[in-house]
Enzyme design. Structure first.
Site, mmCIF file in Angstrom:
data_model
loop_
_atom_site.group_PDB
_atom_site.id
_atom_site.type_symbol
_atom_site.label_atom_id
_atom_site.label_comp_id
_atom_site.label_asym_id
_atom_site.label_seq_id
_atom_site.Cartn_x
_atom_site.Cartn_y
_atom_site.Cartn_z
ATOM 1 N N ARG A 96 114.290 24.434 108.392
ATOM 2 C CA ARG A 96 113.264 23.676 107.657
ATOM 3 C C ARG A 96 111.854 24.095 108.075
ATOM 4 O O ARG A 96 110.947 24.169 107.258
ATOM 5 C CB ARG A 96 113.468 22.165 107.883
ATOM 6 N N HIS B 89 120.157 13.992 114.184
ATOM 7 C CA HIS B 89 119.543 15.207 113.651
ATOM 8 C C HIS B 89 119.863 15.268 112.161
ATOM 9 O O HIS B 89 121.017 15.099 111.773
ATOM 10 C CB HIS B 89 120.084 16.428 114.373
#
Lengths: 225, 407, 534
Positions: C332, C312
C-alpha cells in the site's frame, strides 16, 4: 470460528492426502503445508518451527521425497504443501555455535577487509565445487558461485547473491568442506554495510540532533488530542 | 592356506618376487586369449566389496577399442575395519603389479594406475620402488608387445577420502580431479579416465589373478568351500582375542573365523554381532554364526560380504554407540554432491548422538526408521544406502538397546 | 457478498473513497470494540483494566511450577538474563554484553524465530530534510489516539537516527533512493500509513529478515553471551524482597527444568498473536503466546493498554492454508489500492492501520466483501499497482510476489483477497524510558512492553522500538547488576499471588504461561512434573 491453522483445514471438510513425516503416517488436509499437516495430525510441535508460513525464519528444514522420485530434496516445511505419497524427514538444527569468529568493530581499516575473508573463512578456498549447497538451498541462491566470488575477493558481488538468504543453514549442513556459506554471506554483507554505507541524510540528521536543533517539544499543540 | 599372504611373496626386490612367482604373468603372455576364460572358470569376484564377476568387467573393457585403455588398481581402502589392501601394497607390491599386468594383457590396456591411499605411506613407498623395478624389467616390455603399446605403470596417490574408493570417483581422481562419484551409466568400462575404457579393480582382486593364471582355474576354484571359489582376506577386528588379517577359503563360516582363527571372544564375553564389510551392511548375529562367508551366502542371508571386514562386537559393546560411530563416519565422508546424502546422514548422526547422550525422545526411533527408508537411492553412489542399511539393521536387530536410550 | 468471478469482472473505480467518521468506524467495527471482547482484570496490580478475555485467563492463572519442582535443578548464573531471542532480546543482550555484563539468553524457539524476522515493511526514523523528530513524535502519538506515554515516544523518536546508524554498524543494509551513492547518498524513504512524512526506511520488503540475521550473527559472535535455545521461561525467580532474580526455564531438548539466576532480567518475549483473539487468524510466529506478560504480571509489573491489539489490514483471506499470513504494508505504501466487491475504494489505504482494518471489516459486515471458495475479504489490487509501476512486483515487492506464487497465482494478473489478521500487541508491560518495569530487577523491551504505541502502532515503529528500547533496557540492566547479588532466590512471590486468586474467586488449577498454542499438542505438564525431589 476455528482458530487453529491446522484444525481449520480439517474443518473445511476437504480431501486428505496420505504422507509420512518422521515415521508418522498421517492424513494431511488438502492444501496444507507440511507444518500444518504435522499439527493437524495431533503431533507435538516444539521445534523446527518459527514463522509458520512466511518462509523467512529457516527453522523448518526438511528432506522430502516425492512419490516416484528417487532423490530426496531439501525444503522448508512451511512452504511445502503436502502431496500424496510424500515422505518427509525434519532436519534438526544444532545448538547455536559459530566457529568463524570476527569482530566488525576491529575491522577499522577497509584496506584489510578483503584479507579478512580468507582469515575468517579459510575453508572457502577449499570449495570442491560439488554443488551440494546450490542443490540444498530452498531459496535458489547461487551459493557456490558466491563462495567462489568471495575467494576471488569480489566481496560485494558475492554478498549480493545472499540478498534473500534466510539463514536456514541447509548449505552449512550440506557443505563437506565446512565452509558455512550462509555465515560467509552474512560476513560479507555485514562487512560491506558497516564499512561503506554512509547515508548523507542520516548523517546530517544525527548532526542536527547532536547540536540540539532537533529538540522535541513534548507538549506541542500537535501532541494534544 | 596362504596364497596372497605367502611369506615368500613379502619381498621388496622384483628378482626375489620372480624367484617364487611370475608364472602367472608368463602364462598370461603365452596365451592372452585364455586369460578371461580362466578368470571366469576360477569364479573370481570383485573383492573390493561389490562381488561383481571379474571376468565380465574384464571382458567389457577388452571389447572396447584401444589404444590408451586404462587399468586402475584400486587401493584407496579407507572404510573402518578394513586393512587388507594396505598389507598387499606395502608387503607384496609385486604381487599386485603382476596381477595388474595380467589384467593389462587380458584387456589390452597400456596405462596402469596404481591408485593408493596416501595415508599408507609404506604402501606408497613400496609401490613406487616396485613400479620402478618393473619399468626396467624385460617382462614389462613383453607385456607392451602383447598390448601393442608401451605399457606404463604410474603410482597415483588418491585423495585419501573414503568416497575415492568408489569406481567413478577413482576415475575422477586419476584424472586429477576431486573424487566425486558420478551417476552410472556410463560405466568406467566404456567411459573411464579421460573418456577411455577403464578397468577398475580392487588390488586384492588383481592380486588373485596371477595365482589363477599360474596354477589354474580349477586349483583356485577348489580353494573355496562348497560353491564358493578361491580365497579371501578377512579383516577381523573388534572384541576377539586375535584380531588381524586372516586369509581363509571363501565360504569359511563366521564361527570358524571368530572362534578358531580369531581365538574366540575377548575376555570370554558373549558374541553379539558383526558389522560386515564397510561397515555398511546388515548386521550378522549369533543366528548367523554358521553362515558361509562368501558373496552369495551372505546375500542370501540379507547381508553382504563387502570388503571382508568383520567387526565383531561382544555383549559388552553398545550397538547404538557403534552404529553412531559408523554413521558419523559416513556423514563426514559424504562428498557433498547430493544433499540428501550429506544432510540425511548428518540428521541420522544427530539423532544417534542425542540417543547416545541419554537425551533421546519419543519419536526419535520413528524418525530414524523414517530416514532409513527415505534416504536409500538418494545419492549418486552407494554411500547413503550403506549408512541407511547399517542403521535400519541395527534398529531392527537391537530395538531394545534403542528403546533403553529414550528418556 | 460478491462472488470472486463477478468481482474480478467489475471495473475498479480509482476515485477517492468517501469520507467517514473514523471514531464511529472504529467503535463499530474494530475487534477491540466488539461487545464482550474485553473483561476487567480482577487480580493483580492492574486490576480493573480491560483486557481481552483469552489474555485475562492467562494473566489470572496460577503458576506452572511450585517450589518443589525447582528443587535439585541445575542452576546457571549470569549477570543479565535476557528472556526472548527475537529482535529486542538480541539487541538487549548485545548492549548488555558490550557494557561488560555476562549475559545469558533463553529462547523458546531458536534465536531469531520470532516476529522481528517476519517484519517486512521497514523501520521509522525521521531522516528526511522535510521531516523532523517532532513530526515523528506527533505522528506516533496521534496514530495511537494520544494514549502513548509521551516520554517513551520522545525517547524512541530521538533514538531513531542513531538506531539506524547502530544497525548499519552491526552490518545491516538499507535501500538507497534510486541512483544514490552508498556514501553520502539518500536513503529510500516510504510513507507509512498514518504518517505525515516519508519516514519508513527499509531493506527490500524483508527489512526484519535483514535486521534479524545481522543481529543474530552479532550475538553469536559476541563474547560474554550464552544462548540457550529451546529453553522457554515458565516462571520468574524472585528474592525475598520481591526483586526479580532470574527465571525457571524448561529445557525442551532434555525435557527438564533448569534455573537461571541473574542480577537483572530483561523480558523480551514479544506478543500474543497465537491467542487468536476474537477468533482472528494471526500473522505472528508460532511462539507468540504472551508468556512474558503472564510472568511479569504475577510479579507485580503493571500493564497498560492490554485491551488494544493491532489487526493488520492485509492478511491473506484466500487460500485457506495461508490464512492470516501477512502482506506487507509496503504494497500500500508503494501505491497499492483496496477495492470492495463493487469495484469501489472504501478507505484511504494509507490511513492508520486500525482505521483501514476496521473499514475492511465494515465492508465484510455490510455485504460488500468478495467471496472466494467460502473465504471473505476485499481486493488488494496488485495488477493495478504493476500497471502503474511496471516491474515493481518483481523488483521491490519480492516477498509479496513469492507469497502469490505460493498461493498459486500471478499477482500481476490477479489481485489478492485479503482481510485483517491479528498482528501486534499495542500495549504490554509498563516501562520507563530506561526499560524498567515496576518490579525491581525486571526490565522489558520490544512488543512485550507497553506505552510506545497507545491504541494503535504506526508501521515501522515496532522495529524502531525494539532497537531503541532493546538498547536502553540492555544498558540499564547491565548497570543494575552491579548494585547487589541476588540471595535467597526462589518462588516466594507465588504465595501472595495465590492468595490474590483465592480472594478474587479465581480458579487455582488454571495454569499459565501457555508457552505453545493448544494446537501444538505439547504436554507441558508432563515435562514439568518430573520432580527430582518431593
Amino acid at each position: 470460528m476455528s482458530l487453529e491453522p491446522g484444525r481449520s483445514l480439517w474443518d473445511s471438510g476437504g480431501m486428505t492426502i496420505p504422507i509420512i513425516i518422521d515415521g508418522h503416517a498421517i492424513e494431511a488436509p488438502d492444501g496444507a503445508s507440511l507444518i500444518q499437516a504435522w499439527i493437524a495430525a495431533g503431533l507435538p510441535l516444539t521445534e523446527n518451527v518459527g514463522c509458520m508460513g512466511q518462509g523467512v525464519c529457516g527453522a523448518c528444514r526438511v528432506l522430502v521425497r516425492r512419490e516416484g522420485e528417487r532423490i530426496a530434496a531439501a525444503a522448508l516445511a512451511c512452504e511445502t504443501r503436502a502431496e500424496a505419497g510424500m515422505q518427509v524427514a525434519f532436519i534438526d538444527h544444532f545448538p547455536a555455535r559459530r566457529p568463524h569468529a570476527y569482530d566488525l568493530d576491529a575491522m577499522g581499516d577497509s584496506w584489510s577487509a578483503l584479507g579478512q575473508v580468507d582469515a575468517v573463512f579459510p575453508e572457502a578456498k577449499h570449495c570442491r565445487h560439488c554443488g551440494g549447497c546450490d542443490a540444498a538451498c530452498p531459496k535458489g541462491i547461487e551459493v557456490q558461485k558466491a563462495v567462489n566470488l568471495a575467494v576471488e575477493g569480489r566481496a560485494l558481488a558475492a554478498g549480493a547473491l545472499f540478498d534473500h538468504c534466510v539463514m536456514c543453514n541447509l548449505c552449512v549442513a550440506a557443505c563437506p568442506e565446512h565452509i558455512a556459506p550462509s555465515h560467509l554471506g552474512q560476513f560479507l554483507r555485514r562487512m560491506a554495510n558497516s564499512l561503506t554505507l554512509r547515508p548523507g541524510d542520516l548523517i546530517e540528521r544525527i548532526r542536527q540532533i547532536e547540536n540540539g536543533s532537533q529538540a522535541i517539544d513534548l507538549d506541542a499543540p500537535g501532541a494534544q488530542p | 592356506m596362504r596364497v596372497l599372504t605367502d611369506p615368500a611373496l613379502r619381498v621388496a626386490a622384483l628378482a626375489d618376487h620372480l624367484a617364487v612367482a611370475g608364472d602367472g604373468l608368463r602364462a598370461a603372455l603365452r596365451d592372452p586369449a585364455g586369460i578371461i576364460p580362466a578368470i571366469e572358470a576360477a569364479g573370481l569376484r570383485g573383492l573390493g566389496g561389490a562381488g561383481f564377476p571379474a571376468h565380465r568387467k574384464w571382458a567389457a573393457v577388452a571389447a572396447e577399442p584401444g589404444p590408451g585403455k586404462w587399468i586402475i588398481a584400486n587401493g584407496n581402502e579407507d572404510e573402518p575395519g578394513t586393512f587388507k589392501d594396505r598389507f598387499l601394497l606395502a608387503e607384496t607390491p609385486h604381487q599386485v603389479i603382476e596381477g595388474a599386468l595380467v589384467a593389462a594383457v587380458a584387456v589390452r590396456a597400456s596405462r596402469v594406475a596404481l591408485y593408493v591411499n596416501p595415508r599408507e605411506a609404506a604402501g606408497v613407498r613400496a609401490l613406487r620402488e616396485a613400479a620402478a623395478a618393473w619399468e626396467a624389467h624385460p617382462l614389462l616390455a613383453a607385456v607392451s608387445a602383447v598390448v601393442g603399446e608401451a605399457v606404463e605403470l604410474r603410482v597415483v596417490e588418491s585423495s585419501g577420502l573414503y568416497i575415492g574408493g568408489e569406481e567413478t570417483a577413482a576415475v575422477a581422481s586419476v584424472q586429477g580431479g576431486f573424487p566425486f562419484p558420478a551417476l552410472k551409466p556410463p560405466f568406467p568400462a566404456q567411459h573411464g579416465v579421460g573418456g577411455a575404457p577403464t578397468l577398475v579393480n580392487n588390488v586384492e582382486t588383481l592380486a588373485q589373478a596371477g595365482h589363477i593364471l599360474a596354477k589354474g582355474a580349477a586349483w583356485y576354484r577348489g580353494l573355496g568351500i562348497g560353491d564358493a571359489a578361491g580365497v579371501k582376506l578377512f579383516s577381523l577386528s573388534g572384541d576377539v582375542l586375535r584380531p588381524g588379517l586372516h586369509e581363509l577359503p571363501m565360504g569359511t563360516s563366521l564361527r570358524a573365523l571368530v572362534f578358531e582363527h580369531g581365538g574366540g571372544m575377548l575376555g570370554g564375553r558373549g558374541f553379539k554381532a558383526v558389522f560386515t564389510g564397510g561397515p555398511s551392511n546388515t548386521l550378522l548375529t549369533a543366528a548367523d554364526l554358521d553362515v558361509a562367508m562368501d558373496f552369495d551366502s551372505l546375500r542370501a542371508r540379507g547381508s553382504r560380504l563387502g570388503t571382508g571386514a568383520m567387526i565383531v562386537v561382544s555383549d559388552g559393546t553398545s550397538i547404538l554407540r557403534k552404529t553412531a560411530e559408523y554413521v558419523a563416519f559416513f556423514a563426514a565422508s559424504s562428498c557433498g554432491q547430493c544433499p540428501p546424502c550429506k544432510v540425511g546422514t548428518f540428521q541420522v548422526a544427530r539423532l544417534l548422538e542425542r540417543l547416545e547422550a541419554g537425551a533421546g525422545r519419543p519419536g526419535d526411533l520413528e524418525a530414524l526408521r523414517n530416514l532409513a527408508a527415505l534416504l536409500p537411492g538418494s545419492g549418486r553412489c552407494g554411500l547413503v544406502d550403506g549408512a541407511a542399511t547399517v542403521l535400519a539393521s541395527s534398529l531392527a536387530t537391537f530395538p531394545e538397546e534403542y528403546a533403553r536410550a529414550l528418556r | 457478498m460478491i462472488g470472486w468471478e463477478q468481482a474480478l469482472a467489475t471495473p475498479r473505480d480509482a476515485a477517492p473513497p468517501p469520507a467517514f467518521d473514523k471514531e464511529s468506524l472504529l467503535r463499530g467495527f474494530h475487534p477491540d470494540h466488539a461487545p464482550g471482547a474485553m473483561v476487567p482484570l480482577r487480580v493483580g496490580v492492574s486490576a480493573g483494566q480491560p483486557c481481552p478475555a483469552a489474555l485475562a485467563d492467562l494473566l489470572q492463572a496460577n503458576a506452572l511450577v511450585e517450589d518443589v519442582d525447582i528443587a535439585g535443578r541445575a542452576m546457571r548464573e549470569a549477570e543479565v538474563l535476557v528472556v526472548g531471542g527475537g529482535g529486542a532480546g538480541c539487541v538487549a543482550a548485545l548492549t548488555a554484553a558490550r557494557a561488560g555484563a555476562r549475559v545469558l539468553m533463553l529462547t523458546k524457539l531458536r534465536m531469531g524465530d520470532g516476529n522481528t524476522v517476519m517484519a517486512e515493511g521497514g523501520i521509522q526514523a525521521a531522516v528526511g530534510a522535510e521531516d523532523s523528530l517532532q513530526r515523528h513524535y506527533e505522528d506516533t502519538l496521534r496514530a495511537g489516539h494520544f494514549r502513548a506515554d509521551r516520554a517513551l515516544v520522545a525517547a524512541m523518536v530521538q533514538d531513531g537516527p542513531e538506531a539506524i546508524r547502530w544497525l548499519i554498524q552491526q552490518g545491516m543494509g538499507f535501500d538507497l533512493a534510486e541512483g544514490e551513492d552508498r556514501i553520502g547518498g539518500h536513503l529510500r524513504r516510504k510513507k507509512p500509513g498514518g504518517a505525515t512524512a516519508a519516514r519508513l526506511l527499509s531493506f527490500r520488503d524483508y527489512t526484519g529478515l535483514e535486521l534479524m540475521r545481522v543481529i543474530r550473527e552479532a550475538v553469536l559472535l559476541t563474547p560474554g553471551i550464552t544462548v540457550l535455545e529451546r529453553h522457554p521461561a515458565v516462571e520468574l525467580l524472585t528474592d525475598p524482597h520481591g526483586r526479580c532474580a532470574g527465571a525457571v526455564a524448561l529445557d525442551l531438548e532434555r525435557r527438564e527444568i533448569l534455573l537461571a539466576r541473574a542480577g537483572a532480567v530483561v523480558l523480551a518475549t514479544g506478543g500474543a498473536g497465537r491467542l487468536h483473539l476474537s477468533g482472528f487468524p494471526t500473522s505472528n510466529h508460532y511462539g507468540a503466546t504472551a508468556d512474558g506478560l503472564v510472568l511479569a504480571y504475577r510479579l507485580g509489573a503493571r500493564l497498560r493498554e492490554v485491551e488494544s491489539f493491532q489487526y493488520h489490514p492485509t492478511g491473506i483471506a484466500w487460500p485457506p492454508h495461508l490464512a492470516g499470513t501477512l502482506i506487507s504494508e509496503a504494497a500500500r505504501a508503494a501505491g497499492g489500492k483496496l477495492f470492495n466487491g463493487l469495484g469501489d475504494r472504501f478507505v484511504d489505504e494509507l490511513a492508520p492501520r486500525d482505521v483501514v482494518a476496521a473499514a475492511i471489516l465494515r465492508e465484510i459486515a455490510e455485504g460488500r466483501a468478495v467471496a472466494r471458495e467460502g473465504c471473505a475479504g476485499v481486493l488488494l489490487d496488485t495488477p493495478g499497482l504493476e500497471a502503474a509501476q511496471p516491474g515493481i512486483l518483481a523488483k521491490r515487492l519480492v516477498t509479496l510476489s513469492h507469497l502469490a506464487h505460493r498461493a498459486g497465482f500471478d499477482p500481476a494478473r490477479e489481485p489478492f483477497l485479503i482481510r485483517p489478521t491479528l498482528h501486534y500487541q499495542n500495549g504490554g508491560i509498563a516501562i520507563d524510558a530506561e526499560g524498567r518495569t515496576a518490579v525491581p530487577g525486571l526490565f522489558c523491551a520490544g512488543e512485550a512492553s507497553g506505552g510506545l504505541h497507545g491504541l494503535n502502532r504506526l508501521m515501522g515503529n515496532a522495529l524502531l522500538e525494539l532497537v531503541a528500547f532493546g538498547r536502553r533496557a540492555g544498558a540499564a540492566a547491565a548497570e543494575a547488576v552491579r548494585e547487589d547479588r541476588p540471595r535467597g532466590v526462589g518462588l516466594t512471590h507465588l504465595a501472595e499471588w495465590e492468595r490474590g486468586l483465592v480472594a478474587a474467586g479465581l480458579p487455582l488449577d488454571r495454569r499459565a504461561p501457555m508457552v505453545f498454542p493448544a494446537y501444538g499438542n505439547v504436554d507441558l505438564a508432563a515435562m514439568l512434573r518430573k520432580r527430582v525431589a518431593a
